[in-house]
Enzyme design. Sequence first.
Site, short mmCIF file in Angstrom:
data_model
loop_
_atom_site.label_atom_id
_atom_site.label_comp_id
_atom_site.label_asym_id
_atom_site.label_seq_id
_atom_site.Cartn_x
_atom_site.Cartn_y
_atom_site.Cartn_z
NE ARG A 48 0.32 1.54 3.31
CZ ARG A 48 1.27 2.41 3.53
NH1 ARG A 48 2.54 2.02 3.67
NH2 ARG A 48 1.00 3.68 3.63
N GLY A 49 0.25 2.36 -0.22
CA GLY A 49 1.04 3.59 -0.37
C GLY A 49 1.13 3.88 -1.86
CB ALA A 50 0.35 6.88 -3.85
NE ARG A 91 -6.32 0.78 -1.57
CZ ARG A 91 -5.57 1.35 -0.64
NH1 ARG A 91 -4.27 1.11 -0.58
NH2 ARG A 91 -6.11 2.21 0.23
CD GLN A 198 -3.09 3.09 6.69
OE1 GLN A 198 -3.72 3.50 7.68
NE2 GLN A 198 -3.64 3.01 5.51
CG ASP A 239 -3.19 8.12 -1.39
OD1 ASP A 239 -3.19 8.71 -0.28
OD2 ASP A 239 -2.82 6.94 -1.53
CG ASN A 249 -2.46 11.79 2.53
OD1 ASN A 249 -1.89 10.97 1.84
ND2 ASN A 249 -2.16 12.00 3.80
CE LYS A 250 -5.19 5.90 4.13
NZ LYS A 250 -6.06 5.00 3.35
C1 LIG Z 1 3.57 8.07 -0.12
S1 LIG Z 1 2.21 7.09 0.35
C2 LIG Z 1 0.87 8.08 -0.01
C3 LIG Z 1 -0.37 7.72 0.77
O1 LIG Z 1 -0.83 6.35 0.61
C4 LIG Z 1 -1.44 5.92 1.86
O2 LIG Z 1 -2.69 5.30 1.66
P1 LIG Z 1 -2.86 3.69 1.83
O3 LIG Z 1 -2.08 3.28 3.06
O4 LIG Z 1 -4.36 3.49 1.97
O5 LIG Z 1 -2.32 3.09 0.56
C5 LIG Z 1 -1.60 7.20 2.63
O6 LIG Z 1 -2.72 7.94 2.19
C6 LIG Z 1 -0.29 7.88 2.26
O7 LIG Z 1 -0.22 9.21 2.66
#
Ligand SMILES: CSC[C@H]1O[C@H](OP(=O)(O)O)[C@H](O)[C@@H]1O
Length: 349
Positions: A48-50, A91, A198, A239, A249-250
């Site tokens: 996960r993570g963009a 996603r 996270q 994201d 973002n989250k």
């Molecule tokens: C550099 S990561 C960007 C972003 O992705 C995360 O979302 P997820 O854990 O649901 O994939 C989070 O929003 C981070 O800030």
Amino acid sequence: MPGELITIEWKNNALVLLDQTLLPNQIVYEEFRTAEGVWDAIRVMKVRGAPAIGVAAAYGLYLGIKEASEDSYEQFYQELKKVSEHLGTSRPTAVNLFWALERMERTAEQNKQLPIHQLKNILLEEAILIHKEDEEINRKIGEHALSLFKNGMGILTHCNAGALATTKYGTATAPMYLAHEKGWDIKVYTDETRPRMQGSMLTALELQAAGIDVTVITDNMAAVVMSQGKVDAVIVGTDRVAANGDVCNKIGTLGVSILARNYGIPFYVAAPTPTIDMKAATGDDIPIEEREPSEVINRFGQFTAPETIKVYNPSFDVTPNEYVTAIITEKGIVRAPYKENLKKLFKTE
Ligand SMILES: CSC[C@H]1O[C@H](OP(=O)(O)O)[C@H](O)[C@@H]1O
């Protein structure tokens, strides 16, 4: 923490992912050899993570076409598009997923004249290049962001935009790692970031493992920590950034930006340019993922609300560009007016 955690690795013609759903309690690496397996890993957030999602999707696309028909380019490209479109359904919010898939599709189009077995190798090389570029992008973001930091400062971050969301350094955490390398004494406060946590499960883990002073706070503590003067700057990941500078973002990031604005604290967004979507005019054009109710009311196997209660679980929110002090990219620091200044990042391309 035994050794450095490797988020993503291409090894023995397979994609190896660190299963982030098991952190911080277990370190388990899982091997993927099919596009479907990668789709699932993205969907359930093993990766996960963009930026990490984009890199994984690029490898997933290669895995999906490496055995594809070599009878004709048209037949091969049809299969490639089918795999790409399927991976794109894993996603909806992180634009890096679609940016990486489109870049792989363009690579195939630009090399259509090659014999298909060579074209397949070119696609693997492109996925590896996307992977390698991510590390350099993050380091540059760290260097630009460091110019906004100073020794001894307190930093608040939300969710995980760290090495675990990318290939190395992270985006929002990149200046934290570089500051630590310079021997600066920074104190990081990470929101636990409900419902997926996270911040406490990932950001706290990786920063503590790096020897950085990090404290977990619950999301509803951000206000008091800021009111006590503990926070000199907020930095988060993203994201998807819209063309006008609205930042997706989250979930919870919007609230943090409002608090920062209230306390006169700069609110920075670390954004690799592949995360900037110039086709999204404003934040209203960004699809917001909604996930399973169980993430909110049964996150750790025990219901914390009536089992049949209604649940609203958007995974992201949009911070209006007016609340963003600066967007820090690998190409430099972008400030308002975002619409014209973000455009400058791409004008030579
Ligand atoms: C550099 S990561 C960007 C972003 O992705 C995360 O979302 P997820 O854990 O649901 O994939 C989070 O929003 C981070 O800030």
